[in-house]
Design a protein around this motif. Structure first.
Motif, short mmCIF file in Angstrom:
data_model
loop_
_atom_site.label_atom_id
_atom_site.label_comp_id
_atom_site.label_asym_id
_atom_site.label_seq_id
_atom_site.Cartn_x
_atom_site.Cartn_y
_atom_site.Cartn_z
N LEU A 131 -12.27 6.63 -3.67
CA LEU A 131 -11.75 7.98 -3.80
C LEU A 131 -10.34 8.17 -3.23
O LEU A 131 -9.55 8.95 -3.76
CB LEU A 131 -12.69 8.97 -3.10
N LEU A 132 -10.04 7.48 -2.15
CA LEU A 132 -8.84 7.81 -1.39
C LEU A 132 -7.68 6.82 -1.54
O LEU A 132 -6.55 7.17 -1.20
CB LEU A 132 -9.18 7.95 0.09
N LEU A 133 -7.96 5.61 -1.97
CA LEU A 133 -6.88 4.64 -2.07
C LEU A 133 -6.24 4.69 -3.44
O LEU A 133 -6.91 4.66 -4.46
CB LEU A 133 -7.40 3.22 -1.79
N SER A 134 -4.94 4.74 -3.43
CA SER A 134 -4.20 4.70 -4.70
C SER A 134 -3.62 3.30 -4.86
O SER A 134 -3.47 2.57 -3.87
CB SER A 134 -3.09 5.75 -4.70
N PRO A 135 -3.29 2.92 -6.07
CA PRO A 135 -2.73 1.58 -6.27
C PRO A 135 -1.46 1.33 -5.47
O PRO A 135 -1.18 0.22 -5.06
CB PRO A 135 -2.43 1.53 -7.78
N GLY A 136 -0.71 2.37 -5.18
CA GLY A 136 0.53 2.20 -4.43
C GLY A 136 0.39 2.48 -2.94
O GLY A 136 1.38 2.71 -2.27
N ALA A 137 -0.85 2.46 -2.44
CA ALA A 137 -1.07 2.77 -1.02
C ALA A 137 -0.30 1.78 -0.15
O ALA A 137 -0.27 0.58 -0.42
CB ALA A 137 -2.55 2.73 -0.70
N ARG A 138 0.32 2.31 0.89
CA ARG A 138 1.14 1.50 1.81
C ARG A 138 0.27 1.06 2.97
O ARG A 138 -0.24 1.86 3.73
CB ARG A 138 2.29 2.36 2.29
N TRP A 139 0.10 -0.26 3.13
CA TRP A 139 -0.73 -0.84 4.19
C TRP A 139 0.18 -1.39 5.29
O TRP A 139 0.44 -2.58 5.35
CB TRP A 139 -1.61 -1.95 3.62
N ASP A 140 0.65 -0.52 6.14
CA ASP A 140 1.47 -0.93 7.28
C ASP A 140 0.54 -1.66 8.27
O ASP A 140 -0.43 -1.07 8.77
CB ASP A 140 2.08 0.31 7.94
N MET A 141 0.82 -2.92 8.57
CA MET A 141 -0.10 -3.72 9.38
C MET A 141 -0.22 -3.23 10.82
O MET A 141 -1.29 -3.32 11.42
CB MET A 141 0.29 -5.20 9.35
N VAL A 142 0.86 -2.69 11.38
CA VAL A 142 0.76 -2.12 12.73
C VAL A 142 -0.17 -0.91 12.70
O VAL A 142 -1.02 -0.73 13.58
CB VAL A 142 2.16 -1.75 13.28
#
Length: 168
Positions: A131-142
């Motif tokens: 529901l909440l993740l979009s294909p362009g979601a930004r996964w900042d590792m910090v």
């Protein structure tokens, strides 16, 4: 009581992202954590006025562990994640919290969670991701690391406080 505590912590974490992104100054996670916890902490001290006795080292240790998990670590990490991650990514990372609480209960209390609870927890994480993740979601590792460690701290806090309440 752990499932109610886990649900309450999820609501608590989610509203943090709205407040952080809309109302607080940018890039100040520790100031945000202080502004959030200090008024509530002062009100609780005034309301409870009950401290462990001077020689009650178990009570003082419990108080310090709970305070460190909630105030010292969790709040700071929560706001680091809130500043660095989109709300959907943070929500999905935080959704593993109930599974972590079940894992702690299983590992430390030797109480195996019901299979249905494990399946529901896993489906909850997958459902939130869908529901909440979009294909362009930004996964900042910090931000992801802060969210994961914060989730672990909250799970430890919930486990510790529920286990301590069982002893009282």
């Amino acid at each position: 009581t752990q499932s109610r505590s886990s649900a309450a912590s999820d609501v608590y974490k989610r509203q943090t992202y709205i407040v952080t992104t809309e109302l607080l100054p940018p890039d100040r996670p520790f100031t945000a954590a202080l502004l959030r916890t200090l008024p509530a902490g002062l009100l609780l001290v005034l309301w409870c006025r009950r401290w462990p006795a001077w020689g009650d080292w178990v009570g003082w240790r419990r108080l310090m562990v709970l305070a460190a998990l909630n105030i010292g670590v969790f709040q700071a990490l929560l706001f680091v994640a809130a500043y660095r991650l989109p709300g959907g990514v943070a929500a999905v990372v935080g959704a593993v919290g109930p599974l972590v609480v079940m894992g702690l209960t299983w590992a430390l209390d030797h109480r195996r969670p019901p299979g249905l609870a494990l399946v529901a927890g896993a489906l909850g994480v997958l459902g939130m991701a869908a529901l909440l993740l979009s294909p362009g979601a930004r996964w900042d590792m910090v931000g992801v690391a802060a969210a994961l460690v914060g989730t672990l701290c909250m799970a430890c806090l919930l486990y510790t406080s529920d286990a301590a309440d069982d002893l009282l």
